[in-house]
Design a protein around this motif. Sequence first.
Motif, short mmCIF file in Angstrom:
data_model
loop_
_atom_site.label_atom_id
_atom_site.label_comp_id
_atom_site.label_asym_id
_atom_site.label_seq_id
_atom_site.Cartn_x
_atom_site.Cartn_y
_atom_site.Cartn_z
N GLU A 159 0.86 -1.19 0.00
CA GLU A 159 0.00 0.00 0.00
C GLU A 159 0.89 1.23 0.00
O GLU A 159 2.05 1.15 0.42
CB GLU A 159 -0.94 -0.03 1.21
N LYS A 212 8.65 -0.45 -1.87
CA LYS A 212 7.94 0.16 -0.74
C LYS A 212 8.94 0.77 0.26
O LYS A 212 8.78 1.90 0.72
CB LYS A 212 7.09 -0.91 -0.04
N GLU A 215 10.52 3.99 -1.19
CA GLU A 215 9.68 5.19 -1.19
C GLU A 215 9.76 5.91 0.17
O GLU A 215 9.96 7.12 0.24
CB GLU A 215 8.22 4.80 -1.48
N ASN A 216 9.62 5.13 1.23
CA ASN A 216 9.62 5.77 2.55
C ASN A 216 11.03 6.20 2.98
O ASN A 216 11.19 7.21 3.68
CB ASN A 216 8.96 4.85 3.58
N ARG A 219 11.80 9.56 1.38
CA ARG A 219 11.20 10.68 2.11
C ARG A 219 11.97 10.96 3.40
O ARG A 219 12.23 12.10 3.75
CB ARG A 219 9.73 10.38 2.41
N GLY A 261 11.15 16.22 14.32
CA GLY A 261 11.61 14.84 14.12
C GLY A 261 10.66 14.19 13.13
O GLY A 261 9.81 14.86 12.57
N CYS A 266 5.48 4.48 9.68
CA CYS A 266 6.02 4.05 8.37
C CYS A 266 7.41 4.62 8.15
O CYS A 266 8.39 3.89 8.11
CB CYS A 266 5.10 4.53 7.26
N ASP A 270 10.36 2.00 8.38
CA ASP A 270 10.71 1.21 7.19
C ASP A 270 12.18 1.31 6.77
O ASP A 270 12.76 0.30 6.34
CB ASP A 270 9.81 1.60 6.01
N1 SAJ Z 1 7.55 15.40 7.80
C1 SAJ Z 1 8.47 16.42 7.98
N2 SAJ Z 1 8.74 17.26 6.95
C2 SAJ Z 1 8.12 17.13 5.74
C3 SAJ Z 1 7.21 16.08 5.55
C4 SAJ Z 1 6.94 15.22 6.60
O1 SAJ Z 1 9.05 16.60 9.07
O2 SAJ Z 1 8.41 17.95 4.86
C5 SAJ Z 1 7.26 14.49 8.92
C6 SAJ Z 1 5.80 14.50 9.37
O3 SAJ Z 1 5.54 15.56 10.25
C7 SAJ Z 1 5.68 13.14 10.03
C8 SAJ Z 1 6.60 12.26 9.18
O4 SAJ Z 1 7.45 13.14 8.48
O5 SAJ Z 1 6.17 13.18 11.36
C9 SAJ Z 1 5.88 11.35 8.20
O6 SAJ Z 1 4.83 12.06 7.55
P1 SAJ Z 1 4.53 11.91 5.98
O7 SAJ Z 1 3.38 12.78 5.64
O8 SAJ Z 1 5.78 12.14 5.23
O9 SAJ Z 1 4.21 10.38 5.76
P2 SAJ Z 1 3.19 9.30 6.44
O10 SAJ Z 1 3.96 8.53 7.45
O11 SAJ Z 1 1.91 9.89 6.86
O12 SAJ Z 1 2.89 8.37 5.14
C10 SAJ Z 1 3.99 7.83 4.43
C11 SAJ Z 1 3.77 8.09 2.93
N3 SAJ Z 1 4.99 7.77 2.19
C12 SAJ Z 1 5.58 8.67 1.35
O13 SAJ Z 1 5.15 9.78 1.17
C13 SAJ Z 1 6.78 8.18 0.61
C14 SAJ Z 1 2.60 7.26 2.42
O14 SAJ Z 1 2.45 7.38 1.00
C15 SAJ Z 1 2.82 5.77 2.78
O15 SAJ Z 1 1.73 4.96 2.33
C16 SAJ Z 1 2.91 5.68 4.29
O16 SAJ Z 1 4.07 6.43 4.71
C17 SAJ Z 1 3.04 4.22 4.67
O17 SAJ Z 1 2.03 3.62 5.13
O18 SAJ Z 1 4.09 3.61 4.42
#
Ligand code: SAJ
Length: 420
Positions: A159, A212, A215-216, A219, A261, A266, A270
């Motif tokens: 997913e 998968k 991707e994470n 980020r 942080g 995820c 991951d």
């Molecule tokens: N965050 C930052 N700065 C940013 C973006 C995010 O500090 O510029 C932080 C957020 O505040 C949070 C963390 O990162 O603490 C994660 O947030 P997120 O919005 O980046 O991601 P998640 O955990 O809600 O969802 C992610 C997504 N993965 C990617 O964007 C590559 C989502 O598509 C996945 O399905 C999900 O992980 C998952 O289930 O693996």
Amino acid sequence: MSFETISVIGLGYIGLPTAAAFASCHKKVIGVDINQHAVDIINQGAIHIVEPDLDVLVKQGVENGFLRAVTTPQAADAFLIAVPTPFKEQHQPDLIFVERAARSLAPVLKKGDLVILESTSPVGTTEQVAEWLAQMRPDLTFPQQAGESSDINIAYCPERVLPGKVMVELMKNDRVIGGMTSVCSQRACALYNLFLQGECIITNSRTAEMCKLTENSFRDVNIAFANELSLICDAQGIDVWELIRLANRHPRVNILQPGPGVGGHCIAVDPWFIVAQNPDLARLIHTARDVNDSKPFWVMDKVKAALADCLTVSGKRAADIKIACFGLAFKSNIDDLRESPAVEVTKLIADWHAGETWAVEPNVQKLPTSLAKKVILKGLTEALEHADLLVMLVDHTDFKLIPRDQITQKWIIDTKGVWQ
Ligand code: SAJ
């Protein structure tokens, strides 16, 4: 072979929306979860998690007789495993829930069934699932033994939906399909195409697993870059938010946002699966995790310095100083506190500070147990009126909308650049 009955094992943030999506296509869906409480709630047509639009779909599915929940697997034509894959000591992946799910469905498998693993997993887990199933069902053939003509088809299909937008992204996002054989991939595509508007892209199971994780990790590494910049800018007396805005005007630069942080279940988890399997090679990915995990302690140092200044200037005792932390969720506009750096910072402050520590979190009614004894949940207005020191941790819309003239405190640590 068509899919008349579909079983989803694990009815959490991914499994329940997926089960509801199949039910909305008028397929008979059997949701399985070991949590009796969750099963009871779902069978009443309600939901045990917060996710926009999910409640309506679950209600319709249950009322129309397409969706029901049980605690042990029953016969079906396709099984999707969507259980958690946390890590244990030394950040090693913990596959116990995947193993239990696989072993629990093995007794009801029949020739022609499709088994899909959706849980985020280390490379090779799908092959491991196939082994567990083969051990328990020597009367059936599996892809590792019989290739394209196996009795059971197995695929890894991760997913990639964003919490808070799950129902939209579940339908619209493209999907990576990693079958153990091409027949496995074709059948998995046919299954998702029941509701998917995005495209199914076929690969093998190991590449899909790595995709998968990649991707994470991508980020996480990019957020680590932003977090590292925030430390450097602070030392250099530069406004990191302005810096990132300016750098992002370059046509090929797109820096993410720093924060307290990285949280959630995820992105903070991951990348460790890649590190665990490739400890010597995954140097950047490992460092990014360390950078992001260390940010709450840096924020804590900033709080300590601000409090010291506040005591000197105000002449008050530490016990009389009220510190208000704005936000507890792991990111903006959600109620999910799992692995939240905001919770971590709030706890660090409360454990250290002699006076009161307040938390302002409009999305929760009650504090998590880790904070319940030492932190007081306060409303926005009271915190703005009576706190001495403000710590901005989550960029919830409610906080962004506060008129600047209502923020009169001299000591503010703004980890999200909301109140510049
Ligand atoms: N965050 C930052 N700065 C940013 C973006 C995010 O500090 O510029 C932080 C957020 O505040 C949070 C963390 O990162 O603490 C994660 O947030 P997120 O919005 O980046 O991601 P998640 O955990 O809600 O969802 C992610 C997504 N993965 C990617 O964007 C590559 C989502 O598509 C996945 O399905 C999900 O992980 C998952 O289930 O693996």
